[in-house]
Motif scaffolding. Structure first.
Motif, PDB file in Angstrom:
ATOM      1  N   ILE A 195       0.837  -1.192   0.000  1.00  0.00           N
ATOM      2  CA  ILE A 195       0.000   0.000   0.000  1.00  0.00           C
ATOM      3  C   ILE A 195       0.876   1.247   0.000  1.00  0.00           C
ATOM      4  O   ILE A 195       1.628   1.491   0.949  1.00  0.00           O
ATOM      5  N   GLY A 196       0.793   2.024  -1.079  1.00  0.00           N
ATOM      6  CA  GLY A 196       1.548   3.272  -1.138  1.00  0.00           C
ATOM      7  C   GLY A 196       3.044   3.069  -1.183  1.00  0.00           C
ATOM      8  O   GLY A 196       3.803   3.946  -0.765  1.00  0.00           O
ATOM      9  N   SER A 225       3.045   4.807  -4.406  1.00  0.00           N
ATOM     10  CA  SER A 225       2.846   6.053  -3.662  1.00  0.00           C
ATOM     11  C   SER A 225       2.384   7.207  -4.541  1.00  0.00           C
ATOM     12  O   SER A 225       1.792   8.165  -4.044  1.00  0.00           O
ATOM     13  N   ASP A 226       2.633   7.128  -5.860  1.00  0.00           N
ATOM     14  CA  ASP A 226       2.239   8.218  -6.742  1.00  0.00           C
ATOM     15  C   ASP A 226       0.780   8.127  -7.172  1.00  0.00           C
ATOM     16  O   ASP A 226       0.256   9.052  -7.788  1.00  0.00           O
ATOM     17  N   GLN A 227       0.120   7.008  -6.844  1.00  0.00           N
ATOM     18  CA  GLN A 227      -1.266   6.844  -7.271  1.00  0.00           C
ATOM     19  C   GLN A 227      -2.229   7.556  -6.324  1.00  0.00           C
ATOM     20  O   GLN A 227      -1.888   7.927  -5.201  1.00  0.00           O
ATOM     21  N   ARG A 232      -4.838   3.682  -3.312  1.00  0.00           N
ATOM     22  CA  ARG A 232      -4.026   3.204  -2.181  1.00  0.00           C
ATOM     23  C   ARG A 232      -4.920   2.632  -1.092  1.00  0.00           C
ATOM     24  O   ARG A 232      -4.593   1.601  -0.487  1.00  0.00           O
ATOM     25  N   ARG A 233      -6.054   3.253  -0.833  1.00  0.00           N
ATOM     26  CA  ARG A 233      -6.977   2.718   0.167  1.00  0.00           C
ATOM     27  C   ARG A 233      -7.606   1.419  -0.324  1.00  0.00           C
ATOM     28  O   ARG A 233      -7.748   0.452   0.434  1.00  0.00           O
ATOM     29  N   ARG A 234      -7.952   1.380  -1.613  1.00  0.00           N
ATOM     30  CA  ARG A 234      -8.595   0.199  -2.172  1.00  0.00           C
ATOM     31  C   ARG A 234      -7.650  -0.996  -2.201  1.00  0.00           C
ATOM     32  O   ARG A 234      -8.095  -2.151  -2.180  1.00  0.00           O
ATOM     33  N   THR A 261      -0.409   2.288   8.065  1.00  0.00           N
ATOM     34  CA  THR A 261      -0.227   3.745   8.185  1.00  0.00           C
ATOM     35  C   THR A 261      -0.556   4.436   6.878  1.00  0.00           C
ATOM     36  O   THR A 261      -1.269   5.452   6.839  1.00  0.00           O
ATOM     37  N   ARG A 262      -0.050   3.897   5.774  1.00  0.00           N
ATOM     38  CA  ARG A 262      -0.336   4.519   4.469  1.00  0.00           C
ATOM     39  C   ARG A 262      -1.791   4.305   4.066  1.00  0.00           C
ATOM     40  O   ARG A 262      -2.366   5.132   3.345  1.00  0.00           O
ATOM     41  N   PHE A 263      -2.394   3.199   4.501  1.00  0.00           N
ATOM     42  CA  PHE A 263      -3.832   2.998   4.293  1.00  0.00           C
ATOM     43  C   PHE A 263      -4.615   4.090   5.002  1.00  0.00           C
ATOM     44  O   PHE A 263      -5.560   4.671   4.432  1.00  0.00           O
ATOM     45  N   ALA A 264      -4.241   4.399   6.245  1.00  0.00           N
ATOM     46  CA  ALA A 264      -4.927   5.442   7.008  1.00  0.00           C
ATOM     47  C   ALA A 264      -4.697   6.821   6.397  1.00  0.00           C
ATOM     48  O   ALA A 264      -5.616   7.660   6.373  1.00  0.00           O
TER      49      ALA A 264
END
Length: 454
Positions: A195-196, A225-227, A232-234, A261-264
């Motif tokens: 994720i990310g 990370s650029d998306q 990123r959440r999906r 963390t990146r999901f949040a």
């Protein structure tokens, strides 16, 4: 058999086609968010929207807010090139259709291949967000799993259906540890959510860290990370939906999510765009529920189902275990493992701080004598940690305190043992731990028997 699966997937695709579709128009673009008129009564939160620009190119997004007349859409990419009155249509979010042929593949959050080869769609679609098994009918945690690491096989056991958090800063070996677990940990299939992550790191993780052996039994879901934050959440939801698909078939699934963390952070961007206020140290109020809902979907399944053993990584800046995401996860998971930078800097990997880490599968996951060995090891490591400054400075005299003497004699062997990897199972790891404890006890007794220098 394979032809039958493909035919069912084609039939499902054809049945999802819409002969009549509502059409809206872009009436506003502000802060990367699109306002679409004409779809307010037809759209639902979570629906996918497709915007056709004047140059013929399309842009997709997700409906995040509704009013009586308008729909607010957060795009999956930059809004550059979108103009007023551009055409917008709706696509119902039907989820993904995992298949066993996905093993060894890399897919995006929409279930499309990222490795350049065709991807067979399964016959049954799954929603990206679903409810966990009913609490009253869920099974109990299962048996202890071989992990390939002495520290997990002894001090921090992982059992079938357990959910643990891996708390670490950057550069302390988190990705390497997760790759090793994906290679050797007992499981029928491994699902990995990146994720990310940096685009370069995705290929490096798959080719070098995971390796051919680990990749052969894994499905990797990646959103770089650029998306857009939606993707990123999906990514986390897609990985969980894939894990649930195989769990429902009775499999033992290992889910590795890097990172929550990146999901949040992605959810924060989406929620703020939908009108939520960032009141929880920069995070919106829905963050807690979003994380807990994701984690609750892992764990033991219902009757006749398998289980999802999950490892969720958390980025903790400056080892701050009280920051919001780490605090939320500690309360909902079945254990937490803390990676310490100081341990990594002195060259011991995995750099796990055992005294700050907990597995809530204990004491049930170990026998009585194994729990005794774990208790003794924690005691010796704690005594050494409390007196480490005095010992390192040369201020402690051997023989002054029996507990410190024993901790000093045991510490090198215990510290080295916690870094060991193997393929011989949990019982072998406990045998090595008990042997180290016996040797340390004998060494301490010899030290106490020697006359003290005046």
């Amino acid at each position: 058999m394979q032809q039958s699966v493909r035919m069912k997937a084609l039939q499902r695709h054809l049945s999802a086609l819409q002969p009549v579709r509502s059409v809206g128009r872009v009436i506003g673009v502000q802060g990367g968010v699109l306002t679409i008129a004409g779809l307010g009564h037809d759209a639902r939160i979570g629906d996918r929207a497709e915007i056709t620009r004047r140059d013929g190119k399309t842009l997709t997004g997700e409906v995040v807010q509704l009013s009586e007349t308008d729909a607010i859409v957060l795009p999956d990419a930059s809004v550059t090139g979108v103009s007023l009155a551009d055409r917008a249509t709706l696509n119902r979010n039907v989820g993904i259709s995992p298949d066993i042929t996905w093993m060894g593949r890399i897919v995006d959050p929409d279930g499309a291949p990222l490795d350049g080869a065709p991807l067979t769609q399964g016959p049954v679609p799954r929603p990206l967000q679903s409810a966990p098994p009913p609490a009253a009918s869920r099974g109990a945690l299962g048996t202890r799993l071989d992990t390939g690491h002495v520290v997990f096989d002894t001090m921090l056991p992982i059992v079938q259906g357990q959910r643990i958090g891996l708390f670490a800063g950057s550069g302390v070996g988190k990705s390497s540890l997760m790759g090793r677990l994906a290679q050797v940990m007992t499981a029928d299939i491994v699902v990995i959510a990146m994720i990310g992550e940096r685009g370069r790191e995705v290929r490096h993780f798959v080719d070098d860290v995971l390796g051919p052996e680990g990749r052969a039994r894994a499905i990797v879901v990646a959103a770089t990370s650029d998306q857009a934050p939606l993707l990123r959440r999906r990514c986390a939801w897609t990985a969980m939906a894939i894990a649930e698909h195989f769990r429902d078939q009775g499999m033992c699934v290992l889910l590795l999510a890097d990172s929550i963390t990146r999901f949040a952070e992605a959810h924060r961007e989406v929620a703020v765009a939908a009108g939520e206020a960032p009141v929880l140290r920069g995070y919106p109020p829905s963050t807690s529920h979003m994380i807990m809902s994701l984690c609750e979907r892992a764990g033991p399944g219902g009757e006749g189902q398998g289980d999802i053993t999950a490892v969720f990584s958390v980025l903790v800046a400056g080892s701050d275990m009280d920051e919001p995401i780490a605090d939320i996860l500690r309360g909902v998971l079945d254990g937490h493992v803390v990676l310490d930078r100081e341990i990594a800097e002195r060259g011991r990997f995995p750099a796990i701080d055992i005294l700050r880490s907990v597995s809530r599968s204990l004491p049930a996951a170990a026998s009585e004598d194994e729990n005794e060995a774990i208790s003794q090891t924690r005691k010796h490591l704690s005594v050494y940690a409390k007196n480490q400054m005095m010992i390192s400075a040369g201020l402690y005299t051997q023989g002054a305190d029996p507990e410190i003497d024993e901790a000093i004699s045991l510490w090198p062997s215990l510290d080295g043992l916690m870094a060991m990897t193997h393929f011989q199972g949990c019982q072998h790891s406990f045998d090595q731990l008990k042997l180290a404890l016996r040797r340390g006890a004998r060494t301490a007794m010899t030290t106490r028997a020697k006359p003290r220098k005046p």
